[in-house]
Design an enzyme around this catalytic site. Structure first.
Site, PDB file in Angstrom:
ATOM      1  N   ALA A  31      -3.558   3.920  -1.622  1.00 34.92           N
ATOM      2  CA  ALA A  31      -3.764   2.901  -2.645  1.00 34.92           C
ATOM      3  C   ALA A  31      -3.292   1.568  -2.087  1.00 34.92           C
ATOM      4  CB  ALA A  31      -2.981   3.252  -3.909  1.00 34.92           C
ATOM      5  N   ALA A  88       0.839  -1.197   0.000  1.00 30.64           N
ATOM      6  CA  ALA A  88       0.000   0.000   0.000  1.00 30.64           C
ATOM      7  C   ALA A  88       0.873   1.246   0.000  1.00 30.64           C
ATOM      8  CB  ALA A  88      -0.916   0.000   1.224  1.00 30.64           C
ATOM      9  N   ASP A  89       0.243   2.352  -0.324  1.00 32.53           N
ATOM     10  CA  ASP A  89       0.932   3.640  -0.241  1.00 32.53           C
ATOM     11  C   ASP A  89      -0.038   4.703   0.240  1.00 32.53           C
ATOM     12  OD1 ASP A  89       3.576   5.122  -1.050  1.00 32.53           O
ATOM     13  OD2 ASP A  89       1.918   6.409  -1.681  1.00 32.53           O
ATOM     14  N   THR A  90       0.429   5.553   1.129  1.00 32.88           N
ATOM     15  CA  THR A  90      -0.369   6.678   1.622  1.00 32.88           C
ATOM     16  C   THR A  90       0.351   7.969   1.261  1.00 32.88           C
ATOM     17  OG1 THR A  90      -1.231   5.355   3.441  1.00 32.88           O
ATOM     18  CG2 THR A  90      -1.398   7.744   3.671  1.00 32.88           C
ATOM     19  N   THR A  91      -0.382   8.868   0.609  1.00 36.89           N
ATOM     20  CA  THR A  91       0.184  10.131   0.149  1.00 36.89           C
ATOM     21  C   THR A  91      -0.724  11.270   0.594  1.00 36.89           C
ATOM     22  OG1 THR A  91       1.237   9.122  -1.777  1.00 36.89           O
ATOM     23  CG2 THR A  91       0.721  11.463  -1.950  1.00 36.89           C
TER      24      THR A  91
END
Ligand code: TTP
Length: 192
Positions: A104, A67-70
């Site tokens: 995401a 996952a990625d957090t932005t």
């Protein structure tokens, strides 16, 4: 079927545990997280999650979850601050405004990838210098997109959100559960 958590984030491990999922192995991905020139926050975040899932080595029958957090202020992408000075500048920029948090999630099995992304809106109150300084001293900003974490002391700076709390923390659980089941992970089968 084995599950590989392609993430070094303790938050993601804890969020998975919340739905009773314990990964068989944890393999933190190593990728270049530099945004491409002109890249928008949401496509960037999606690209990061997919690249992380692909970067993790796994056997053909192992499901990889990454996952990625932005944090996004308009078109600007705020990743993890390099130092306290950068965290301070992020917090001053977010102070008294609304921003978006994009998370995401990518699930991979062999060459197949399932992806979902969730956009939440967060309002941060106007921050005073003592508030920013106390928060910086806490060290809680380290490793957090945008230089804060809602589940830490910065929770006191956030009067309102719209979207998914678990996504803001780092893993949207409703979407993640759906992706795991799509990939064939037996999430609720023991109860059937
Ligand atoms: C906005 C916000 C972010 N975060 C965290 C979640 C993520 O761990 C981090 C964003 O960095 P990421 O690059 O998404 O993830 P990571 O480097 O921690 O871990 P990995 O790539 O191995 O999965 O910010 C919070 O914990 N709370 C918040 O409120």
């Amino acid at each position: 079927m084995r599950l590989i958590l392609g993430s070094g984030s303790p938050r993601r491990r804890e969020l998975l545990a919340q739905i009773g999922v314990v990964a068989d192995d944890i393999r933190p991905p190593e990728i270049d997280e530099t945004p491409a020139k002109g890249e928008q926050p949401r496509p960037y975040c999606r690209r990061m999650a997919i690249e992380k899932a692909r970067a993790v080595e796994a056997a053909p029958d192992e499901i990889v979850l990454s996952a990625d957090t932005t944090v996004a202020l308009g078109r600007r992408i705020y990743g993890k601050p390099a130092d306290a000075g950068e965290a301070a500048s992020f917090l001053h920029a977010l102070s008294g405004r609304r921003h978006r948090v994009v998370t995401a999630v990518a699930v991979r099995l062999g060459d197949r990838i399932w992806e979902r992304d969730v956009v939440s809106t967060v309002r941060m109150k106007m921050l005073s210098n003592p508030e920013v300084n106390a928060y910086l001293e806490s060290g809680d900003w380290q490793g957090k997109a945008g230089g804060y974490s809602i589940q830490g002391p910065a929770g006191a700076f956030i009067p309102w959100i719209s979207g998914s709390y678990t996504a803001i923390v780092g893993l949207p659980l409703a979407e993640t559960a759906g992706l795991l089941m799509a990939a064939g992970y037996p999430l609720y089968e023991h109860a059937a």
